[in-house]
Design an enzyme around this catalytic site. Structure first.
Site, PDB file in Angstrom:
ATOM      1  N   ASP A 112       2.731 -27.403  32.026  1.00 53.90           N
ATOM      2  CA  ASP A 112       1.905 -28.278  30.642  1.00 53.90           C
ATOM      3  C   ASP A 112       0.697 -29.256  32.554  1.00 53.90           C
ATOM      4  OD1 ASP A 112      -0.768 -29.096  29.762  1.00 53.90           O
ATOM      5  OD2 ASP A 112       0.751 -30.207  28.658  1.00 53.90           O
ATOM      6  N   ASN A 123      -5.508 -21.317  22.643  1.00 54.59           N
ATOM      7  CA  ASN A 123      -5.530 -21.355  24.738  1.00 54.59           C
ATOM      8  C   ASN A 123      -6.857 -20.227  23.884  1.00 54.59           C
ATOM      9  OD1 ASN A 123      -2.490 -21.426  25.831  1.00 54.59           O
ATOM     10  ND2 ASN A 123      -3.889 -23.045  25.383  1.00 54.59           N
TER      11      ASN A 123
END
Ligand code: FPP
Length: 248
Positions: free
Chosen positions: A22, A70
């Protein structure tokens, strides 16, 4: 003897490390660049992490590369990520193979663009006999979907008489997950300072140790992986027992 065991004298390297990569977008912002620049640099971190994991004697490394959520990102970013995946696989596959990496995926990859599906399948087939480490990419992955899918399959097999309800155990249930045959992660690392699992390996994380680092993924290097393992080595894993019951 791997180099990690040599340098710190400890012998408790987790068999399976899973990483929520991340912070690519935020790192790119610190460089005054767009998000894809962050993802491109993230590939270098992937390369180093895989190599370091082999050196450290980790047997399974799972990287959370693309969640089902996503897809909601701007099309340009999603397309760029898919292209990056194909180019990274074609550039790295030979070196991965030579290092003994066995490549696998978890998640519903059938929904990825055909060029991705083909290159992933090729990488899986090409490396299927390797044994140094299993590299698992979580792609179009959702742990809730994974659990739901397992439950649906089990119900269907019970309805067909293939499976009996009384035979259903945790062990049997886990064989219906994408991770069938892969041991549960003992250590889950998340970069970028966020403290959540974001729909990642919710079943498999039952007894995992969690390590959070503020480092953005494009800056994640071997020293950060080693720090996470050292943190893991100092945790007492009690699995519900008392400290006194744990024999070191
Ligand atoms: C999280 O950062 C990262 C991703 C969603 C994608 C990870 C992909 C790569 C590292 C590159 C390709 C991967 C492989 C395996 C070759 P973010 O975009 O959520 O960052 P932010 O939270 O700062 O916005």
């Amino acid at each position: 003897m791997n180099d990690f065991r040599e340098f710190n004298g400890l012998n408790k390297v987790p068999q399976h490390v899973a990483i929520i990569m991340d912070g690519n977008g935020r790192w790119a912002k610190t460089q005054g660049k767009d998000r894809l620049y962050g993802h491109t640099h993230g590939v270098e971190s992937v390369r180093e992490t895989v190599k370091s994991s082999v050196d450290l004697g980790i047997k399974y490394l799972t990287l959370y590369a693309f969640s089902t959520e996503n897809w909601l990102r701007p099309k340009e970013e999603v397309d760029g990520l898919m292209e990056l995946l194909v180019s990274a696989i074609s550039e790295e596959i030979k070196a991965l193979h030579e290092s003994g990496v066995r490549f696998k995926t978890i998640g519903d990859i059938t929904k990825l663009p055909p060029s991705c599906v083909d290159s992933l399948q090729e990488a899986v087939d090409f490396t299927s006999k390797n044994e140094a480490i299993t590299l698992i990419l979580a792609l179009n992955y959702s742990s809730q979907e994974e659990i739901l899918h397992a439950a649906q399959q089990i119900i269907s097999e019970i309805n067909q008489g293939v499976l009996q309800e009384k035979d259903l155990t945790k062990e049997l249930f886990s064989r219906y997950l994408y991770t069938d045959g892969i041991p549960d992660p003992e250590l889950i690392i998340r970069t970028s300072g966020e403290h959540r699992l974001s729909n990642f390996m919710l079943w498999q994380a039952a007894y995992a140790e969690l390590h959070f680092t503020p480092v953005f993924w494009p800056e994640f290097r071997k020293k950060h992986l080693v720090a996470a393992i050292e943190d893991f080595q100092h945790r007492q894993r009690r699995f519900g027992k008392t400290s006194e019951q744990i024999v070191v």
